[in-house]
Write a protein that holds these residues in place. Structure first.
Motif, PDB file in Angstrom:
ATOM      1  N   VAL A   1       1.017  -1.293   0.064  1.00 14.82           N
ATOM      2  CA  VAL A   1       0.097   0.064   0.031  1.00 14.82           C
ATOM      3  C   VAL A   1       0.876   1.323  -0.211  1.00 14.82           C
ATOM      4  O   VAL A   1       1.514   1.564   1.012  1.00 14.82           O
ATOM      5  N   LEU A   2       0.915   1.720  -1.149  1.00 18.68           N
ATOM      6  CA  LEU A   2       2.003   3.021  -1.412  1.00 18.68           C
ATOM      7  C   LEU A   2       0.843   4.257  -1.658  1.00 18.68           C
ATOM      8  O   LEU A   2      -0.050   4.069  -2.344  1.00 18.68           O
ATOM      9  N   LEU A   3       1.067   5.394  -0.820  1.00 14.97           N
ATOM     10  CA  LEU A   3       0.478   6.732  -1.062  1.00 14.97           C
ATOM     11  C   LEU A   3       1.486   7.485  -1.604  1.00 14.97           C
ATOM     12  O   LEU A   3       2.555   7.921  -1.224  1.00 14.97           O
ATOM     13  N   VAL A   4       1.146   8.134  -3.026  1.00 10.48           N
ATOM     14  CA  VAL A   4       1.902   8.932  -3.694  1.00 10.48           C
ATOM     15  C   VAL A   4       1.312  10.515  -3.770  1.00 10.48           C
ATOM     16  O   VAL A   4       0.428  10.390  -4.381  1.00 10.48           O
ATOM     17  N   ALA A   5       2.110  11.335  -3.077  1.00 12.77           N
ATOM     18  CA  ALA A   5       1.710  12.706  -3.225  1.00 12.77           C
ATOM     19  C   ALA A   5       2.014  13.480  -4.446  1.00 12.77           C
ATOM     20  O   ALA A   5       3.452  13.446  -4.926  1.00 12.77           O
ATOM     21  N   VAL A   6       1.203  13.855  -5.571  1.00  7.18           N
ATOM     22  CA  VAL A   6       1.490  14.519  -6.529  1.00  7.18           C
ATOM     23  C   VAL A   6       1.104  15.778  -6.860  1.00  7.18           C
ATOM     24  O   VAL A   6      -0.197  15.989  -6.091  1.00  7.18           O
ATOM     25  N   ASP A   7       1.756  16.490  -7.506  1.00  5.09           N
ATOM     26  CA  ASP A   7       1.301  17.909  -7.417  1.00  5.09           C
ATOM     27  C   ASP A   7       0.782  18.421  -9.044  1.00  5.09           C
ATOM     28  O   ASP A   7       0.418  19.697  -9.272  1.00  5.09           O
ATOM     29  N   LEU A   8       0.628  17.286  -9.893  1.00  6.44           N
ATOM     30  CA  LEU A   8      -0.023  17.555 -11.199  1.00  6.44           C
ATOM     31  C   LEU A   8       0.983  18.298 -12.127  1.00  6.44           C
ATOM     32  O   LEU A   8       0.443  18.577 -13.258  1.00  6.44           O
ATOM     33  N   SER A   9       2.265  18.390 -11.957  1.00  8.98           N
ATOM     34  CA  SER A   9       3.287  18.922 -12.774  1.00  8.98           C
ATOM     35  C   SER A   9       3.877  18.021 -13.615  1.00  8.98           C
ATOM     36  O   SER A   9       3.625  16.729 -13.224  1.00  8.98           O
ATOM     37  N   GLU A  10       4.723  18.047 -14.522  1.00 13.20           N
ATOM     38  CA  GLU A  10       5.328  17.215 -15.182  1.00 13.20           C
ATOM     39  C   GLU A  10       6.404  16.496 -14.250  1.00 13.20           C
ATOM     40  O   GLU A  10       6.546  15.320 -14.498  1.00 13.20           O
ATOM     41  N   GLU A  11       6.874  16.915 -13.239  1.00 14.64           N
ATOM     42  CA  GLU A  11       7.677  16.301 -12.040  1.00 14.64           C
ATOM     43  C   GLU A  11       7.024  15.254 -11.494  1.00 14.64           C
ATOM     44  O   GLU A  11       7.702  14.191 -10.954  1.00 14.64           O
ATOM     45  N   ALA A  12       5.545  15.265 -11.503  1.00 17.73           N
ATOM     46  CA  ALA A  12       4.824  14.124 -10.770  1.00 17.73           C
ATOM     47  C   ALA A  12       5.251  12.645 -11.621  1.00 17.73           C
ATOM     48  O   ALA A  12       5.220  11.696 -10.843  1.00 17.73           O
ATOM     49  N   ASN A  13       5.474  12.826 -12.929  1.00 19.89           N
ATOM     50  CA  ASN A  13       5.826  11.314 -13.396  1.00 19.89           C
ATOM     51  C   ASN A  13       7.245  10.807 -12.619  1.00 19.89           C
ATOM     52  O   ASN A  13       7.276   9.724 -12.451  1.00 19.89           O
TER      53      ASN A  13
ATOM     54  N   ALA B   1      -5.275  19.951  -2.542  1.00 24.05           N
ATOM     55  CA  ALA B   1      -5.738  21.304  -3.117  1.00 24.05           C
ATOM     56  C   ALA B   1      -6.264  22.087  -1.897  1.00 24.05           C
ATOM     57  O   ALA B   1      -6.657  21.426  -0.998  1.00 24.05           O
ATOM     58  N   GLU B   2      -5.921  23.544  -2.078  1.00 26.10           N
ATOM     59  CA  GLU B   2      -6.690  24.487  -1.439  1.00 26.10           C
ATOM     60  C   GLU B   2      -7.978  25.047  -2.084  1.00 26.10           C
ATOM     61  O   GLU B   2      -8.121  24.948  -3.218  1.00 26.10           O
ATOM     62  N   HIS B   3      -8.763  25.386  -1.244  1.00 22.90           N
ATOM     63  CA  HIS B   3     -10.151  26.217  -1.765  1.00 22.90           C
ATOM     64  C   HIS B   3      -9.631  27.585  -2.162  1.00 22.90           C
ATOM     65  O   HIS B   3      -9.064  28.391  -1.276  1.00 22.90           O
ATOM     66  N   PRO B   4      -9.634  27.892  -3.438  1.00 19.19           N
ATOM     67  CA  PRO B   4      -9.565  29.371  -3.917  1.00 19.19           C
ATOM     68  C   PRO B   4     -10.575  30.355  -3.374  1.00 19.19           C
ATOM     69  O   PRO B   4     -11.811  30.013  -3.523  1.00 19.19           O
ATOM     70  N   VAL B   5     -10.115  31.172  -3.114  1.00 21.88           N
ATOM     71  CA  VAL B   5     -10.975  32.312  -2.533  1.00 21.88           C
ATOM     72  C   VAL B   5     -10.827  33.800  -3.048  1.00 21.88           C
ATOM     73  O   VAL B   5      -9.447  34.206  -3.311  1.00 21.88           O
TER      74      VAL B   5
ATOM     75  N   VAL C   1     -13.626  22.226  -7.042  1.00 20.57           N
ATOM     76  CA  VAL C   1     -12.243  22.020  -6.739  1.00 20.57           C
ATOM     77  C   VAL C   1     -11.767  20.544  -7.251  1.00 20.57           C
ATOM     78  O   VAL C   1     -10.990  20.522  -8.106  1.00 20.57           O
ATOM     79  N   ARG C   2     -12.787  19.640  -6.733  1.00 18.87           N
ATOM     80  CA  ARG C   2     -12.189  18.145  -7.398  1.00 18.87           C
ATOM     81  C   ARG C   2     -12.396  18.046  -8.840  1.00 18.87           C
ATOM     82  O   ARG C   2     -11.810  17.339  -9.359  1.00 18.87           O
ATOM     83  N   GLN C   3     -13.644  18.773  -9.587  1.00 16.28           N
ATOM     84  CA  GLN C   3     -14.064  18.731 -10.800  1.00 16.28           C
ATOM     85  C   GLN C   3     -12.845  19.083 -11.526  1.00 16.28           C
ATOM     86  O   GLN C   3     -12.592  18.676 -12.598  1.00 16.28           O
ATOM     87  N   LYS C   4     -12.040  20.115 -11.227  1.00 13.84           N
ATOM     88  CA  LYS C   4     -10.894  20.835 -11.812  1.00 13.84           C
ATOM     89  C   LYS C   4      -9.638  19.866 -11.914  1.00 13.84           C
ATOM     90  O   LYS C   4      -8.933  19.768 -12.780  1.00 13.84           O
ATOM     91  N   VAL C   5      -9.411  19.252 -10.442  1.00 13.81           N
ATOM     92  CA  VAL C   5      -8.513  18.612 -10.378  1.00 13.81           C
ATOM     93  C   VAL C   5      -8.308  17.144 -11.218  1.00 13.81           C
ATOM     94  O   VAL C   5      -7.247  16.757 -11.431  1.00 13.81           O
ATOM     95  N   TYR C   6      -9.541  16.558 -10.999  1.00 13.04           N
ATOM     96  CA  TYR C   6      -9.677  15.038 -11.381  1.00 13.04           C
ATOM     97  C   TYR C   6      -9.058  14.764 -12.830  1.00 13.04           C
ATOM     98  O   TYR C   6      -8.119  13.885 -12.831  1.00 13.04           O
ATOM     99  N   PRO C   7      -9.323  15.669 -13.745  1.00 13.96           N
ATOM    100  CA  PRO C   7      -8.920  15.248 -15.316  1.00 13.96           C
ATOM    101  C   PRO C   7      -7.074  15.037 -15.243  1.00 13.96           C
ATOM    102  O   PRO C   7      -6.698  14.265 -15.751  1.00 13.96           O
ATOM    103  N   GLY C   8      -6.662  15.912 -14.558  1.00 13.51           N
ATOM    104  CA  GLY C   8      -5.201  15.927 -14.615  1.00 13.51           C
ATOM    105  C   GLY C   8      -4.516  14.680 -13.773  1.00 13.51           C
ATOM    106  O   GLY C   8      -3.783  13.902 -14.073  1.00 13.51           O
TER     107      GLY C   8
ATOM    108  N   GLY D   1      -6.977  21.040   1.661  1.00 12.90           N
ATOM    109  CA  GLY D   1      -6.580  21.344   3.199  1.00 12.90           C
ATOM    110  C   GLY D   1      -5.297  21.601   3.174  1.00 12.90           C
ATOM    111  O   GLY D   1      -4.335  21.611   1.950  1.00 12.90           O
ATOM    112  N   GLU D   2      -4.473  21.272   4.221  1.00 10.75           N
ATOM    113  CA  GLU D   2      -2.859  21.441   4.500  1.00 10.75           C
ATOM    114  C   GLU D   2      -2.375  20.177   3.907  1.00 10.75           C
ATOM    115  O   GLU D   2      -2.871  18.927   4.625  1.00 10.75           O
ATOM    116  N   PRO D   3      -1.425  19.988   3.182  1.00 14.02           N
ATOM    117  CA  PRO D   3      -0.986  18.881   2.453  1.00 14.02           C
ATOM    118  C   PRO D   3      -0.479  17.875   3.602  1.00 14.02           C
ATOM    119  O   PRO D   3      -0.786  16.655   3.186  1.00 14.02           O
TER     120      PRO D   3
END
Length: 146
Positions: free
Chosen positions: A6-18, A41-45, A63-70, A90-92
């Protein structure tokens, strides 16, 4: 190296995530079914909300709808099952620690740019993940493209 299942991989959706995912795949003996991808993700205000008396805070759904495709594209590129995707708000470090506990994670994998000195002392997500985790943590050194 232990056999992590069970591995949890934290990614930021940049090219570096690969690079981070490739490091996790090595730790999982190339078994993508053991890998869970998480993006926090954080809530944009918007500032205008205060001026007109309305809250323009994006909903969790938006927020989830925006992040999910990436996140899904990253998963597809590495053969990671769609049901192993997690979008947190929230806070990563705090959110990742909570998810890791809930999932009985054996290894958290994140990227690091190898910062030193004041940048490290001020605290990166990788540093906070390491110090608050109840499981092993692997930081994958991000290599500059080129």
């Amino acid at each position: 190296m232990p056999d992590y299942t069970v591995l949890l991989v934290a990614v930021d959706l940049s090219e570096e995530a690969n690079q981070v995912i490739e490091g996790a795949l090595r730790a999982a003996n190339q078994d993508a079914s053991h890998i869970h991808l998480a993006h926090v993700a954080e809530h944009p205000v918007t500032g205008i909300g205060e001026l007109i008396g309305r809250n323009h805070r994006a909903t969790d759904f938006q927020v989830r709808q925006k992040v999910y495709p990436g996140l899904k594209a990253l998963a597809d590129a590495h053969g990671i099952p769609a049901n192993n995707l997690h979008i947190l708000l929230g806070e990563p470090a705090d959110e990742l620690h909570a998810l890791a506990e809930k999932m009985h994670t054996e290894l958290i994998v994140c990227g690091s740019h190898g910062r030193k000195g004041f940048e490290l002392l001020l605290g990166s997500t990788a540093t906070r993940l390491l110090h608050g985790a109840s499981c092993d943590v692997l930081t994958v050194r991000i290599q500059a493209e080129g």
